[in-house]
Design a protein around this motif. Structure first.
Motif, PDB file in Angstrom:
ATOM      1  N   LEU A  90      69.809  28.500  35.391  1.00 34.46           N
ATOM      2  CA  LEU A  90      68.845  29.380  34.736  1.00 34.46           C
ATOM      3  C   LEU A  90      69.349  30.812  34.706  1.00 34.46           C
ATOM      4  CD1 LEU A  90      65.999  29.901  33.529  1.00 34.46           C
ATOM      5  CD2 LEU A  90      65.215  30.276  35.866  1.00 34.46           C
ATOM      6  N   LEU A  91      69.850  31.296  35.846  1.00 38.30           N
ATOM      7  CA  LEU A  91      70.352  32.667  35.902  1.00 38.30           C
ATOM      8  C   LEU A  91      71.524  32.859  34.946  1.00 38.30           C
ATOM      9  CD1 LEU A  91      70.207  33.283  39.756  1.00 38.30           C
ATOM     10  CD2 LEU A  91      68.733  34.314  38.012  1.00 38.30           C
ATOM     11  N   GLY A 140      62.360  43.861  29.384  1.00 33.96           N
ATOM     12  CA  GLY A 140      61.132  43.946  30.176  1.00 33.96           C
ATOM     13  C   GLY A 140      61.493  44.069  31.641  1.00 33.96           C
ATOM     14  N   PHE A 141      60.931  43.209  32.474  1.00 35.58           N
ATOM     15  CA  PHE A 141      61.321  43.219  33.893  1.00 35.58           C
ATOM     16  C   PHE A 141      62.188  42.011  34.232  1.00 35.58           C
ATOM     17  CE2 PHE A 141      56.958  41.467  33.678  1.00 35.58           C
ATOM     18  CZ  PHE A 141      57.143  40.206  34.237  1.00 35.58           C
ATOM     19  N   LEU A 142      62.792  41.389  33.217  1.00 36.35           N
ATOM     20  CA  LEU A 142      63.603  40.198  33.455  1.00 36.35           C
ATOM     21  C   LEU A 142      64.759  40.437  34.428  1.00 36.35           C
ATOM     22  CD1 LEU A 142      64.075  37.201  32.720  1.00 36.35           C
ATOM     23  CD2 LEU A 142      65.533  38.010  30.855  1.00 36.35           C
ATOM     24  N   PRO A 143      65.580  41.493  34.260  1.00 29.56           N
ATOM     25  CA  PRO A 143      66.680  41.685  35.215  1.00 29.56           C
ATOM     26  C   PRO A 143      66.193  41.850  36.648  1.00 29.56           C
ATOM     27  CG  PRO A 143      67.024  43.005  33.249  1.00 29.56           C
ATOM     28  CD  PRO A 143      65.619  42.484  33.168  1.00 29.56           C
ATOM     29  N   TYR A 144      65.091  42.548  36.805  1.00 33.33           N
ATOM     30  CA  TYR A 144      64.539  42.827  38.139  1.00 33.33           C
ATOM     31  C   TYR A 144      63.996  41.561  38.797  1.00 33.33           C
ATOM     32  CZ  TYR A 144      61.359  44.935  41.598  1.00 33.33           C
ATOM     33  OH  TYR A 144      60.696  45.281  42.750  1.00 33.33           O
ATOM     34  N   ALA A 145      63.440  40.640  37.996  1.00 35.49           N
ATOM     35  CA  ALA A 145      62.712  39.497  38.551  1.00 35.49           C
ATOM     36  C   ALA A 145      63.402  38.160  38.331  1.00 35.49           C
ATOM     37  CB  ALA A 145      61.307  39.445  37.939  1.00 35.49           C
ATOM     38  N   ALA A 146      64.614  38.140  37.792  1.00 32.85           N
ATOM     39  CA  ALA A 146      65.252  36.874  37.415  1.00 32.85           C
ATOM     40  C   ALA A 146      65.391  35.915  38.591  1.00 32.85           C
ATOM     41  CB  ALA A 146      66.614  37.147  36.785  1.00 32.85           C
ATOM     42  N   HIS A 147      65.795  36.422  39.743  1.00 31.38           N
ATOM     43  CA  HIS A 147      65.966  35.536  40.901  1.00 31.38           C
ATOM     44  C   HIS A 147      64.612  34.996  41.374  1.00 31.38           C
ATOM     45  CE1 HIS A 147      70.291  36.018  41.871  1.00 31.38           C
ATOM     46  NE2 HIS A 147      70.148  37.132  41.175  1.00 31.38           N
ATOM     47  N   ARG A 148      63.587  35.827  41.347  1.00 26.99           N
ATOM     48  CA  ARG A 148      62.238  35.359  41.689  1.00 26.99           C
ATOM     49  C   ARG A 148      61.792  34.279  40.725  1.00 26.99           C
ATOM     50  NH1 ARG A 148      56.847  37.585  43.377  1.00 26.99           N
ATOM     51  NH2 ARG A 148      55.340  36.342  42.198  1.00 26.99           N
ATOM     52  N   ILE A 149      62.047  34.483  39.435  1.00 26.29           N
ATOM     53  CA  ILE A 149      61.652  33.502  38.435  1.00 26.29           C
ATOM     54  C   ILE A 149      62.318  32.155  38.709  1.00 26.29           C
ATOM     55  CG2 ILE A 149      61.892  32.891  35.989  1.00 26.29           C
ATOM     56  CD1 ILE A 149      61.576  35.937  35.406  1.00 26.29           C
ATOM     57  N   GLY A 150      63.619  32.186  38.991  1.00 22.18           N
ATOM     58  CA  GLY A 150      64.339  30.950  39.263  1.00 22.18           C
ATOM     59  C   GLY A 150      63.793  30.234  40.480  1.00 22.18           C
ATOM     60  N   PHE A 151      63.514  30.987  41.534  1.00 23.19           N
ATOM     61  CA  PHE A 151      62.972  30.398  42.760  1.00 23.19           C
ATOM     62  C   PHE A 151      61.575  29.836  42.519  1.00 23.19           C
ATOM     63  CE2 PHE A 151      60.344  30.961  46.594  1.00 23.19           C
ATOM     64  CZ  PHE A 151      60.993  30.071  47.447  1.00 23.19           C
ATOM     65  N   ALA A 152      60.741  30.607  41.812  1.00 26.25           N
ATOM     66  CA  ALA A 152      59.363  30.178  41.563  1.00 26.25           C
ATOM     67  C   ALA A 152      59.315  28.901  40.733  1.00 26.25           C
ATOM     68  CB  ALA A 152      58.595  31.289  40.864  1.00 26.25           C
ATOM     69  N   LEU A 153      60.216  28.768  39.777  1.00 29.41           N
ATOM     70  CA  LEU A 153      60.242  27.561  38.959  1.00 29.41           C
ATOM     71  C   LEU A 153      60.638  26.349  39.796  1.00 29.41           C
ATOM     72  CD1 LEU A 153      61.833  28.913  35.662  1.00 29.41           C
ATOM     73  CD2 LEU A 153      59.500  28.079  35.972  1.00 29.41           C
ATOM     74  N   GLU A 154      61.581  26.527  40.708  1.00 30.36           N
ATOM     75  CA  GLU A 154      61.963  25.430  41.595  1.00 30.36           C
ATOM     76  C   GLU A 154      60.778  25.011  42.466  1.00 30.36           C
ATOM     77  OE1 GLU A 154      65.382  26.486  43.849  1.00 30.36           O
ATOM     78  OE2 GLU A 154      66.779  26.025  42.220  1.00 30.36           O
ATOM     79  N   VAL A 155      60.058  25.980  43.022  1.00 34.74           N
ATOM     80  CA  VAL A 155      58.894  25.673  43.853  1.00 34.74           C
ATOM     81  C   VAL A 155      57.835  24.943  43.039  1.00 34.74           C
ATOM     82  CG1 VAL A 155      56.974  26.699  45.142  1.00 34.74           C
ATOM     83  CG2 VAL A 155      59.299  27.572  45.455  1.00 34.74           C
TER      84      VAL A 155
END
Length: 213
Positions: free
Chosen positions: A133-134, A102-117
């Motif tokens: 997570l990464l 899907g868009f996981l490779p493109y958004a992985a760093h955003r996902i990690g940051f968003a979960l921390e927030v």
């Protein structure tokens, strides 16, 4: 709620792996209800191909789910498996995500940051820090189905373990013309001989040794 049964017939059918949908009536694969299934798949060291399904909610008018929603559903499933600890508990399962994840490779760093927030805002205990997570997300396998174009493939190649990317056409879900279109894009993409051999067959042969033989 329907859930896939234990893969009792892997031995009877001599199957090389199993296919699971990303969600079953809204329950994603990290749901505790799937724990017995995952334990059995892990015990067997099974290759599990994950294909998206319709989101457990209404679609957007005029946008078929396979045009956009399927990409999100794959990311949801990958996050569910990771954050539930399923991938950590069962490292012998080879989870193969369709469509380049899907868009996981493109958004992985955003996902990690968003979960921390989110965890900081809610006062919850971190399930997994960003780097962990990464690392865990990079343990997934990814196929190139509908994702081998010159805009998408660079993100996949930059993010994923190069030994965990396999050729995919999405046929028969995609038409023969659609599968040929994506395959032609992969053939035209600049790769060295070793990379091309790995993507076209070498990495898949490692997942399915019977085919290599």
């Amino acid at each position: 709620m329907r859930r896939p049964g234990l893969p009792a017939r892997l031995d009877e059918l001599g199957a090389d792996g199993v296919i699971l949908l990303t969600n079953y009536r809204g329950a994603y694969l990290g749901d505790p209800g799937f724990a017995p299934l995952m334990a059995e798949l892990g015990r067997r060291g099974t290759t599990v191909f994950i294909h998206p399904a319709e989101l457990p909610g209404p679609t957007a008018p005029g946008i078929p789910p396979y045009a956009a929603d399927f990409l999100l559903d794959t990311v949801r499933a990958a996050m569910s498996l990771t954050l539930s600890g399923t991938t950590t508990r069962h490292p012998d399962i080879a989870f193969l995500l369709s469509h380049g994840g899907g868009f996981l490779p493109y958004a992985a760093h955003r996902i990690g940051f968003a979960l921390e927030v989110h965890q900081q805002a809610t006062g919850g205990h971190p399930v997994m820090d960003r780097e962990a997570l990464l690392t865990e997300l990079r343990r997934f396998y990814f196929d190139t189905a509908l994702s081998a174009n010159p805009d998408t493939l660079p993100s996949l190649l930059a993010f994923a373990d190069p030994t965990r990317i396999t050729f995919g056409s999405d046929y028969p879900h995609a038409t023969a013309e659609g599968a040929a279109y994506v395959t032609d894009q992969l053939d035209a993409y600049p790769l060295d001989d070793a990379q091309r051999t790995a993507l076209n067959r070498g990495n898949a042969e490692a997942l399915f040794p019977r085919l290599a033989a």
